[in-house]
Design an enzyme around this catalytic site. Structure first.
Site, PDB file in Angstrom:
ATOM      1  N   ASP A  13      26.390 -17.762  -8.637  1.00  0.00           N
ATOM      2  CA  ASP A  13      27.152 -16.578  -8.237  1.00  0.00           C
ATOM      3  C   ASP A  13      26.497 -15.776  -7.121  1.00  0.00           C
ATOM      4  O   ASP A  13      26.653 -14.549  -7.036  1.00  0.00           O
ATOM      5  CB  ASP A  13      27.413 -15.659  -9.452  1.00  0.00           C
ATOM      6  CG  ASP A  13      28.133 -16.379 -10.568  1.00  0.00           C
ATOM      7  OD1 ASP A  13      28.984 -17.229 -10.250  1.00  0.00           O
ATOM      8  OD2 ASP A  13      27.856 -16.092 -11.747  1.00  0.00           O
ATOM      9  N   LYS A  16      28.198 -18.077  -2.706  1.00  0.00           N
ATOM     10  CA  LYS A  16      28.321 -19.341  -1.959  1.00  0.00           C
ATOM     11  C   LYS A  16      29.729 -19.499  -1.379  1.00  0.00           C
ATOM     12  O   LYS A  16      29.894 -19.913  -0.244  1.00  0.00           O
ATOM     13  CB  LYS A  16      28.024 -20.542  -2.898  1.00  0.00           C
ATOM     14  CG  LYS A  16      26.620 -20.518  -3.484  1.00  0.00           C
ATOM     15  CD  LYS A  16      26.395 -21.640  -4.474  1.00  0.00           C
ATOM     16  CE  LYS A  16      27.168 -21.483  -5.772  1.00  0.00           C
ATOM     17  NZ  LYS A  16      26.791 -20.328  -6.591  1.00  0.00           N
ATOM     18  N   GLY A  40      32.839 -20.768 -10.178  1.00  0.00           N
ATOM     19  CA  GLY A  40      33.894 -19.856  -9.741  1.00  0.00           C
ATOM     20  C   GLY A  40      33.460 -19.324  -8.394  1.00  0.00           C
ATOM     21  O   GLY A  40      32.509 -18.546  -8.324  1.00  0.00           O
ATOM     22  N   HIS A  41      34.083 -19.812  -7.327  1.00  0.00           N
ATOM     23  CA  HIS A  41      33.680 -19.420  -5.975  1.00  0.00           C
ATOM     24  C   HIS A  41      34.769 -18.536  -5.373  1.00  0.00           C
ATOM     25  O   HIS A  41      35.900 -18.982  -5.171  1.00  0.00           O
ATOM     26  CB  HIS A  41      33.438 -20.660  -5.115  1.00  0.00           C
ATOM     27  CG  HIS A  41      32.281 -21.511  -5.606  1.00  0.00           C
ATOM     28  ND1 HIS A  41      31.910 -22.678  -5.014  1.00  0.00           N
ATOM     29  CD2 HIS A  41      31.404 -21.314  -6.618  1.00  0.00           C
ATOM     30  CE1 HIS A  41      30.857 -23.181  -5.651  1.00  0.00           C
ATOM     31  NE2 HIS A  41      30.543 -22.373  -6.643  1.00  0.00           N
ATOM     32  N   GLN A 224      26.788 -23.633  -8.848  1.00  0.00           N
ATOM     33  CA  GLN A 224      25.666 -23.067  -9.620  1.00  0.00           C
ATOM     34  C   GLN A 224      24.500 -22.713  -8.680  1.00  0.00           C
ATOM     35  O   GLN A 224      24.732 -22.352  -7.546  1.00  0.00           O
ATOM     36  CB  GLN A 224      25.216 -24.020 -10.727  1.00  0.00           C
ATOM     37  CG  GLN A 224      26.225 -24.197 -11.857  1.00  0.00           C
ATOM     38  CD  GLN A 224      27.354 -25.155 -11.557  1.00  0.00           C
ATOM     39  OE1 GLN A 224      27.117 -26.285 -11.174  1.00  0.00           O
ATOM     40  NE2 GLN A 224      28.585 -24.721 -11.741  1.00  0.00           N
TER      41      GLN A 224
HETATM   42  P1  GDP Z   1      29.642 -17.966  -5.944  1.00  0.00           P
HETATM   43  O1  GDP Z   1      29.844 -18.570  -7.297  1.00  0.00           O
HETATM   44  O2  GDP Z   1      28.237 -18.151  -5.465  1.00  0.00           O
HETATM   45  O3  GDP Z   1      30.640 -18.404  -4.925  1.00  0.00           O
HETATM   46  O4  GDP Z   1      29.833 -16.392  -6.126  1.00  0.00           O
HETATM   47  P2  GDP Z   1      31.013 -15.659  -6.952  1.00  0.00           P
HETATM   48  O5  GDP Z   1      32.272 -15.766  -6.184  1.00  0.00           O
HETATM   49  O6  GDP Z   1      31.015 -16.107  -8.369  1.00  0.00           O
HETATM   50  O7  GDP Z   1      30.457 -14.181  -6.988  1.00  0.00           O
HETATM   51  C1  GDP Z   1      30.192 -13.476  -5.818  1.00  0.00           C
HETATM   52  C2  GDP Z   1      31.054 -12.204  -5.832  1.00  0.00           C
HETATM   53  O8  GDP Z   1      30.562 -11.300  -4.859  1.00  0.00           O
HETATM   54  C3  GDP Z   1      32.500 -12.443  -5.449  1.00  0.00           C
HETATM   55  O9  GDP Z   1      33.295 -11.513  -6.130  1.00  0.00           O
HETATM   56  C4  GDP Z   1      32.521 -12.168  -3.952  1.00  0.00           C
HETATM   57  O10 GDP Z   1      33.812 -11.747  -3.496  1.00  0.00           O
HETATM   58  C5  GDP Z   1      31.535 -11.047  -3.858  1.00  0.00           C
HETATM   59  N1  GDP Z   1      30.780 -10.966  -2.602  1.00  0.00           N
HETATM   60  C6  GDP Z   1      30.322 -11.978  -1.825  1.00  0.00           C
HETATM   61  N2  GDP Z   1      29.570 -11.477  -0.816  1.00  0.00           N
HETATM   62  C7  GDP Z   1      29.558 -10.145  -0.958  1.00  0.00           C
HETATM   63  C8  GDP Z   1      28.912  -9.082  -0.264  1.00  0.00           C
HETATM   64  O11 GDP Z   1      28.177  -9.269   0.691  1.00  0.00           O
HETATM   65  N3  GDP Z   1      29.118  -7.823  -0.759  1.00  0.00           N
HETATM   66  C9  GDP Z   1      29.902  -7.565  -1.827  1.00  0.00           C
HETATM   67  N4  GDP Z   1      30.026  -6.316  -2.224  1.00  0.00           N
HETATM   68  N5  GDP Z   1      30.509  -8.545  -2.512  1.00  0.00           N
HETATM   69  C10 GDP Z   1      30.319  -9.806  -2.092  1.00  0.00           C
HETATM   70  P1  IMO Z   2      28.891 -20.849  -9.651  1.00  0.00           P
HETATM   71  O1  IMO Z   2      29.121 -22.142  -8.892  1.00  0.00           O
HETATM   72  C1  IMO Z   2      26.712 -18.846 -12.833  1.00  0.00           C
HETATM   73  C2  IMO Z   2      25.821 -21.217 -16.383  1.00  0.00           C
HETATM   74  C3  IMO Z   2      26.501 -20.837 -17.682  1.00  0.00           C
HETATM   75  C4  IMO Z   2      25.423 -21.234 -18.669  1.00  0.00           C
HETATM   76  C5  IMO Z   2      24.857 -22.503 -18.064  1.00  0.00           C
HETATM   77  C6  IMO Z   2      25.428 -23.784 -18.636  1.00  0.00           C
HETATM   78  O2  IMO Z   2      30.084 -19.967  -9.700  1.00  0.00           O
HETATM   79  O3  IMO Z   2      27.659 -20.183  -9.153  1.00  0.00           O
HETATM   80  P2  IMO Z   2      27.761 -25.014 -18.332  1.00  0.00           P
HETATM   81  O4  IMO Z   2      29.148 -24.560 -18.631  1.00  0.00           O
HETATM   82  O5  IMO Z   2      27.522 -25.385 -16.920  1.00  0.00           O
HETATM   83  O6  IMO Z   2      27.293 -26.083 -19.283  1.00  0.00           O
HETATM   84  O7  IMO Z   2      26.839 -23.731 -18.676  1.00  0.00           O
HETATM   85  O8  IMO Z   2      25.150 -22.442 -16.672  1.00  0.00           O
HETATM   86  N1  IMO Z   2      26.730 -21.474 -15.255  1.00  0.00           N
HETATM   87  C7  IMO Z   2      26.882 -20.638 -14.225  1.00  0.00           C
HETATM   88  N2  IMO Z   2      26.358 -19.425 -13.997  1.00  0.00           N
HETATM   89  N3  IMO Z   2      27.506 -19.419 -11.912  1.00  0.00           N
HETATM   90  C8  IMO Z   2      28.008 -20.657 -12.114  1.00  0.00           C
HETATM   91  O9  IMO Z   2      28.686 -21.344 -11.164  1.00  0.00           O
HETATM   92  C9  IMO Z   2      27.736 -21.312 -13.330  1.00  0.00           C
HETATM   93  N4  IMO Z   2      28.103 -22.484 -13.864  1.00  0.00           N
HETATM   94  C10 IMO Z   2      27.465 -22.584 -15.037  1.00  0.00           C
HETATM   95  O10 IMO Z   2      26.791 -19.460 -17.716  1.00  0.00           O
HETATM   96  O11 IMO Z   2      24.405 -20.265 -18.680  1.00  0.00           O
HETATM   97 MG    MG Z   3      30.537 -18.031  -9.199  1.00  0.00          MG
END
Ligand code: GDP
Ligand code: IMO
Ligand code: MG
Length: 431
Positions: A13, A16, A40-41, A224
């Site tokens: 998270d 990416k 979840g991207h 991840q």
């Molecule tokens: P990922 O799994 O690495 O793609 O990240 P996620 O999408 O799960 O979580 C990142 C969250 O931060 C999302 O809600 C993005 O919209 C948000 N986000 C990404 N870059 C920025 C930033 O520079 N500032 C803020 N405030 N939010 C951001």
């Molecule tokens: P993105 O790509 C954050 C964590 C779960 C748990 C562990 C194992 O959005 O960054 P799993 O379901 O993979 O067997 O769970 O990994 N986990 C993540 N944490 N971002 C993710 O993906 C994750 N995908 C799995 O919360 O701790």
């Molecule tokens: Mg994510």
């Protein structure tokens, strides 16, 4: 040598999705190499939010091609739903999305097993998985009773493969007083969607090599983060694949010498979802403040993310594993309102100074964090478009992180939207 890897350097998270979407304008192909719909991207374009779990985060660029590589475990039902969701957002998908025929499928018994295992694990043994069946699908792959897209060539073969997996699962489910795998029900649910998925299925390895041979630039999208890697993460509190750049070669069928560069993605603070050690966690008002300011709730499960300070020893481990020298620093704006910002520079572990996250850390309290404090900037930075425009204290914070971890922050993100991004080093990643 036209593959650039984008990898999370913390516990996932990091942002990416945003950075892959941002860089997708420079490339022809984006390829996911591991993970499944545990990811979840989030991509936000002109205020419109799309959360992608399986489809690569470049899909919102109209002419770009996307590949789901063989290293990904794919829930076919989830994939169809996601294709429809992206189409409803106004993007054509089918002519641009390719799924490796040797990718393994997540089937209903994988999810059931994942959830059952989580429910029977007690206390500290709970991993806090996403419940998507990721671990069991990868376990089946290694145990050689996985079901691949290729197994959908004929219905007969598909039924035979599901039945074969049932031999393994039935005694386990029985042991828990659960019903056996209902092969007919699974076939009735999954087989009809073959028609919808089959046109996307191909020899992903040949596809990617053909693209590379014709000069295409490719982003390899990690899910991840390195600290969740099955080998190098905080085991057993990890996911079941290899987010580390090593996973790119086995997850896409390319050779190490074809990877041109590896760009790490790091948040300006740290978060983690699920259980496991998190040395800089702030299980207090500060953690709550970061959670609210950063909207730190899981993009897949909605769970509140654990929040804490930037952790240099943890990042140094990821930099080491990925030979990473270039980073995208994300969510710097989330720190806008803080008076004081802390950074863990090193740990004290068994009485010794430690500059890198050790393997085998069982608990957060195994290490003591040593912090350095930085003054906040107390200004909204989301409108800044160059590094020079950032307030002095924000610049000092970025410089301190760079110096503490011997890395360069090529990109700085100051908001979720594409345009809220600053290049510090505009030299093209592909030049
Ligand atoms: P990922 O799994 O690495 O793609 O990240 P996620 O999408 O799960 O979580 C990142 C969250 O931060 C999302 O809600 C993005 O919209 C948000 N986000 C990404 N870059 C920025 C930033 O520079 N500032 C803020 N405030 N939010 C951001
Ligand atoms: P993105 O790509 C954050 C964590 C779960 C748990 C562990 C194992 O959005 O960054 P799993 O379901 O993979 O067997 O769970 O990994 N986990 C993540 N944490 N971002 C993710 O993906 C994750 N995908 C799995 O919360 O701790
Ligand atoms: Mg994510």
């Amino acid at each position: 040598m036209s593959i650039v890897v984008i990898v999370g350097t913390q516990w996932g998270d990091e942002g990416k999705g945003k950075i892959i979407d941002f860089l997708s304008g420079e490339v022809e192909v984006v390829a996911r190499y591991q993970g499944g719909n545990n990811a979840g991207h989030t991509v936000i374009v002109d205020g419109k939010k799309v959360v992608l779990h399986l489809i690569p985060s470049g899909i919102l660029h109209a002419n770009l091609k996307c590949l789901i590589g063989n290293g990904v475990v794919v829930d076919p039902v989830g994939l169809i739903e996601e294709i429809k969701m992206v189409e409803q957002s106004g993007f054509e998908v089918r002519s641009r999305l390719f799924v490796s025929e040797i990718a393994h499928m997540i089937l209903p018994y994988h999810r059931r097993y994942d959830r059952l295992m989580e429910s029977v694990r007690s206390g500290e043994m709970k991993i806090g998985t996403t419940g998507r069946g990721i671990g069991s699908a990868y376990a089946d792959k290694v145990a050689r009773h996985g079901v691949r897209f290729l197994d959908m060539q004929t219905k007969e073969r598909f039924v035979q493969k599901v039945r074969n997996a049932a031999f393994y699962y039935d005694p386990l489910f029985k042991n828990w007083g659960e019903s056996a795998v209902n092969v007919d029900e699974i076939v009735d649910e999954i087989w009809p969607i073959r028609e919808e998925i089959w046109p996307q299925v191909c020899d992903g390895v040949s596809y990617l090599h053909e693209q590379l041979d014709s000069g295409a630039r490719v982003l390899a999208e990690g899910a991840q983060g390195i600290l969740l890697d099955i080998d190098f993460g905080t085991y057993p509190y990890v996911t079941s694949s290899s987010p580390s750049p090593g996973g790119v070669c086995s997850g896409l069928g390319v050779a190490p010498c074809q990877v041109r560069d590896i760009v790490g993605v790091v948040k300006a603070y740290t978060t983690r979802v699920g259980a496991g050690p998190f040395p800089t966690e702030q299980d207090n008002e500060m953690g709550e403040k970061l959670r609210v300011a950063g909207g730190e709730f899981g993009a897949t499960t909605g769970r509140p993310r654990r929040c804490g300070w930037f952790d240099c020893p943890a990042l140094r481990r990821s930099l080491q594993l990925g030979a990473i020298t270039r980073l995208a620093l994300m969510k710097l704006d989330v720190l806008d309102d803080l008076d004081e910002i802390k950074v863990c520079t090193h740990y004290i572990y068994k009485g010794k100074k430690l500059s890198i996250l050790p393997f085998g850390l069982e608990h957060t309290n195994d290490v003591e964090c040593v912090y350095e404090s930085f003054p906040g900037w107390k200004t909204n930075i989301s409108k800044c478009r160059t590094f020079e425009e950032l307030p002095a204290n924000a610049k000092s914070y970025v410089r301190a992180l760079e110096s503490l971890c011997s890395v360069h922050m090529d990109l700085i993100s100051i908001g979720p939207d594409r345009k809220e991004t600053i290049w510090q080093n505009r030299e093209s990643f592909f030049s």
